[in-house]
Scaffold this motif. Structure first.
Motif, PDB file in Angstrom:
ATOM      1  N   HIS A 108      25.082  14.946  43.526  1.00 27.22           N
ATOM      2  CA  HIS A 108      26.068  15.791  43.362  1.00 27.22           C
ATOM      3  C   HIS A 108      26.426  16.306  44.753  1.00 27.22           C
ATOM      4  O   HIS A 108      27.571  16.410  44.931  1.00 27.22           O
ATOM      5  N   LYS A 109      25.526  16.832  45.479  1.00 28.89           N
ATOM      6  CA  LYS A 109      25.713  17.371  46.866  1.00 28.89           C
ATOM      7  C   LYS A 109      26.605  16.251  47.837  1.00 28.89           C
ATOM      8  O   LYS A 109      27.400  16.737  48.644  1.00 28.89           O
ATOM      9  N   LYS A 110      25.941  15.121  47.697  1.00 25.70           N
ATOM     10  CA  LYS A 110      26.600  14.112  48.690  1.00 25.70           C
ATOM     11  C   LYS A 110      28.374  14.000  48.360  1.00 25.70           C
ATOM     12  O   LYS A 110      29.077  13.955  49.189  1.00 25.70           O
ATOM     13  N   ILE A 111      28.390  13.912  46.976  1.00 26.24           N
ATOM     14  CA  ILE A 111      29.786  13.666  46.685  1.00 26.24           C
ATOM     15  C   ILE A 111      30.427  15.082  46.735  1.00 26.24           C
ATOM     16  O   ILE A 111      31.704  14.875  47.317  1.00 26.24           O
ATOM     17  N   ALA A 112      29.942  16.268  46.796  1.00 23.77           N
ATOM     18  CA  ALA A 112      30.698  17.405  47.216  1.00 23.77           C
ATOM     19  C   ALA A 112      31.089  17.446  48.582  1.00 23.77           C
ATOM     20  O   ALA A 112      32.110  17.750  48.892  1.00 23.77           O
ATOM     21  N   VAL A 113      30.041  17.013  49.280  1.00 25.27           N
ATOM     22  CA  VAL A 113      30.586  17.136  50.821  1.00 25.27           C
ATOM     23  C   VAL A 113      31.565  15.944  51.089  1.00 25.27           C
ATOM     24  O   VAL A 113      32.270  16.344  52.113  1.00 25.27           O
ATOM     25  N   VAL A 114      31.489  14.913  50.496  1.00 23.96           N
ATOM     26  CA  VAL A 114      32.567  14.128  50.688  1.00 23.96           C
ATOM     27  C   VAL A 114      34.245  14.697  50.440  1.00 23.96           C
ATOM     28  O   VAL A 114      35.106  14.368  51.090  1.00 23.96           O
ATOM     29  N   ALA A 115      33.900  15.182  49.096  1.00 28.60           N
ATOM     30  CA  ALA A 115      35.293  16.006  48.735  1.00 28.60           C
ATOM     31  C   ALA A 115      35.757  16.964  49.698  1.00 28.60           C
ATOM     32  O   ALA A 115      37.058  17.251  50.137  1.00 28.60           O
ATOM     33  N   GLN A 116      34.779  17.720  50.045  1.00 32.65           N
ATOM     34  CA  GLN A 116      34.974  18.843  51.034  1.00 32.65           C
ATOM     35  C   GLN A 116      35.685  18.267  52.400  1.00 32.65           C
ATOM     36  O   GLN A 116      36.625  18.793  52.853  1.00 32.65           O
ATOM     37  N   GLN A 117      35.108  17.066  52.816  1.00 30.99           N
ATOM     38  CA  GLN A 117      35.545  16.315  54.097  1.00 30.99           C
ATOM     39  C   GLN A 117      36.980  15.893  53.997  1.00 30.99           C
ATOM     40  O   GLN A 117      38.068  15.719  54.727  1.00 30.99           O
ATOM     41  N   MET A 118      37.020  15.389  52.733  1.00 25.77           N
ATOM     42  CA  MET A 118      38.496  14.446  52.271  1.00 25.77           C
ATOM     43  C   MET A 118      39.471  15.700  52.144  1.00 25.77           C
ATOM     44  O   MET A 118      40.824  15.337  52.546  1.00 25.77           O
TER      45      MET A 118
END
Length: 534
Positions: free
Chosen positions: A393-403
């Motif tokens: 979940h953290k990995k996906i959240a970090v990607v969303a944050q960057q996008m």
């Protein structure tokens, strides 16, 4: 009345028990029959009518048994009910219960135990978050009772005698039988609840009618279950002990799996390609009827900025799901632009404009919509995303944050344990929240009913046209027409930001047999499994 046995094949299965584990030709049983499975989070409750979690359901399915079970492919088969009759108008179901069904204390399982369990689910005094499940089954008076407009004992479920249960529906419901393997519909022994009150689910107090009994529960650490000698088919149950082990970090869980401490666990994001090459007999991926999304708080407690559908659309457009699925997860998941999982039986995927756009066009449109709303990288929209503890979940959240950042969205990530996360969602104490919905039964309405104004619906989305479509679908000759229209409302209103449809991406020890890999529901039963000698 028109008589319906399950099928000829299932009727024949009574003689040669397919209800419990069948040892495959060539397999020799291991001397120790114990199964250790991974849990990401602690089990909040093992009360069938109060549970809301997938992992809780997995445990409850071992401790209790409903009218129906599922076989290895997800088809409905007899549980406590041996067969049933349906009236010609489709409004009355009569279930015949097996006379040898017993509670773990030796008492017979009676039709009244189902009546009590179902009444507990809708009783406002119990505040069950799954009261709506009995409503969507269309059991007579369920909605009136939930709303406090009728007495609990008017629910359309009646014990005709000890082994005959009658259920009355307010309208014909094609998926009704499919709901009967869900924990909310399981029986409960009233005398045990009344004797122990809120402590009735504690080890030593809990009396169940499933293949296993609860022998230990160290919340957030382990939960243990042992074979129930009173279970009606106990002689065909092979696994003696089941242990759920809580490990919040999937990488740590993988290490413990490889050390032999776990027999099954979910593969961490991005590691399936490597593990499937190194361990082809252990790494698996198959469709799993769950959808992953970020819920938007649409209630009065939500952020005013998120009440703007164009802002929600910009957030949805700005996520590159192909990167999330192909580069982060890498386990056979599929990008999603809708809510209902693509593998649900009979579901026809609707055409959604966003899905047909290139990511370049999506990103450009997201940026334009945010600029129209007054947000740019120099003047960002500041949002907080809540997610429960998990490296994935953290990995996906970090990607969303960057996008989202280059588009004008500043995202703060807020991690918390599962219980706190769900409590805050239930209280509408969030802006955006990571969430996944797993099917309660194998039909599209199990997803779409979530966003009814009366559904679980933590973001409190409220759309009268949407509710009306799902009401129509219940008796429609082709409910996919209503489902398509409902999905298109979700795609336009976006009370959620769809991200991907699950696959079950697991490591399973080769000696574990009987795992239902063809069941898109991923509902497993310890009674159907065994450990083969290595």
């Amino acid at each position: 009345m028109t008589k319906f046995l399950m099928t000829t094949a299932l009727a024949l299965s009574f003689a040669a028990p397919s209800f419990a584990a069948t040892v495959a030709e060539g397999d020799t049983l291991a001397e120790t029959q114990e199964y250790n499975f991974w849990l990401l989070d602690g089990i909040k409750t093992v009360d069938p009518q109060l549970n809301t979690d997938v992992e809780g359901s997995d445990v409850i399915r071992q401790l209790f048994e409903g009218l129906m079970n599922e076989d290895a492919t997800g088809a409905m088969i007899p549980g406590v009910a041996t067969d049933y009759e349906m009236s010609e108008d489709g409004l009355t179901y009569t279930f015949n219960l097996r006379e040898d069904a017993r509670w773990s204390n030796g008492e017979p399982v009676r039709a009244q135990d189902f009546v009590y369990g179902w009444q507990r689910a809708v009783d406002p005094a119990n505040a069950s978050e799954y009261a709506w499940f009995i409503e969507l089954m269309n059991v007579v008076n369920a909605t009136e009772i939930v709303n406090g407009e009728a007495e609990v004992d008017t629910l359309g479920v009646t014990a005709i005698d000890d082994t005959t249960l009658e259920v009355q529906l307010s309208q014909p419901t094609a998926y009704f039988i499919k709901t009967l393997s869900h924990a909310t519909t399981f029986p409960v022994l009233q005398s045990v609840v009344e004797e122990h009150g809120d402590d009735w689910t504690q080890p030593g107090n809990l009396v169940g009618n499933g293949a296993y009994t609860l022998t230990g529960h160290n919340i957030g650490v382990t939960i243990t279950m042992e074979k129930n000698p009173e279970y009606w088919d106990a002689e065909n149950v092979i696994l003696e002990k089941l242990t759920g082990v809580v490990v919040n970090d999937q990488n740590v869980a993988l290490t413990r799996y490889q050390a032999g401490e776990l027999d099954r666990m979910d593969i961490p994001a991005g590691q399936y390609p490597r593990l499937s090459e190194e361990f082809p007999d252990e790494a698996i991926s198959f469709p799993y009827s769950c959808s992953y999304a970020y819920l938007v708080n649409m209630s009065d407690k939500g952020r005013e900025e998120l009440q703007d559908a164009n802002v929600r659309r910009a957030l949805a457009l700005g996520l590159n799901r192909d990167i999330i699925v192909d580069q982060v997860l890498q386990g056979g998941q599929r990008p999603s632009y809708n809510w209902t999982h693509w593998a649900i039986e009979g579901f026809e995927m609707p055409e959604i404009e966003m899905a047909s756009m290139s990511q370049e066009d999506r990103t450009a449109e997201a940026k334009r919509l945010l600029e129209e709303a007054g947000y740019t990288p120099d003047n960002p929209l500041r949002l907080t995303l809540n997610y429960n503890t998990s490296e994935d979940h953290k990995k996906i959240a970090v990607v969303a944050q960057q996008m989202w950042k280059p588009l004008g969205v500043e995202l703060t990530l807020n991690n918390m344990e599962w219980k706190v996360h769900t409590d805050r969602m239930q209280e509408q104490d969030f802006e955006l929240a990571r969430y996944a919905w797993c099917a309660d039964y194998n039909e599209a309405s199990t997803f779409l009913d979530y966003f009814r104004s009366t559904g679980s619906n933590y973001g409190e989305f409220d759309n009268a046209e949407y509710d009306a479509l799902l009401d129509e679908a219940v008796t429609s000759e082709n409910p996919n027409e209503q489902y398509t229209a409902a999905e298109q409302i979700l795609a336009a209103e976006l009370p959620l930001i769809p991200i991907y449809h699950y696959a079950n991406v697991d490591m399973i020890k080769p000696y574990v047999k009987g795992v239902p890999l063809e069941n898109v529901m991923n509902n497993w039963y310890g009674k159907d499994m065994y450990i083969a000698a290595e």
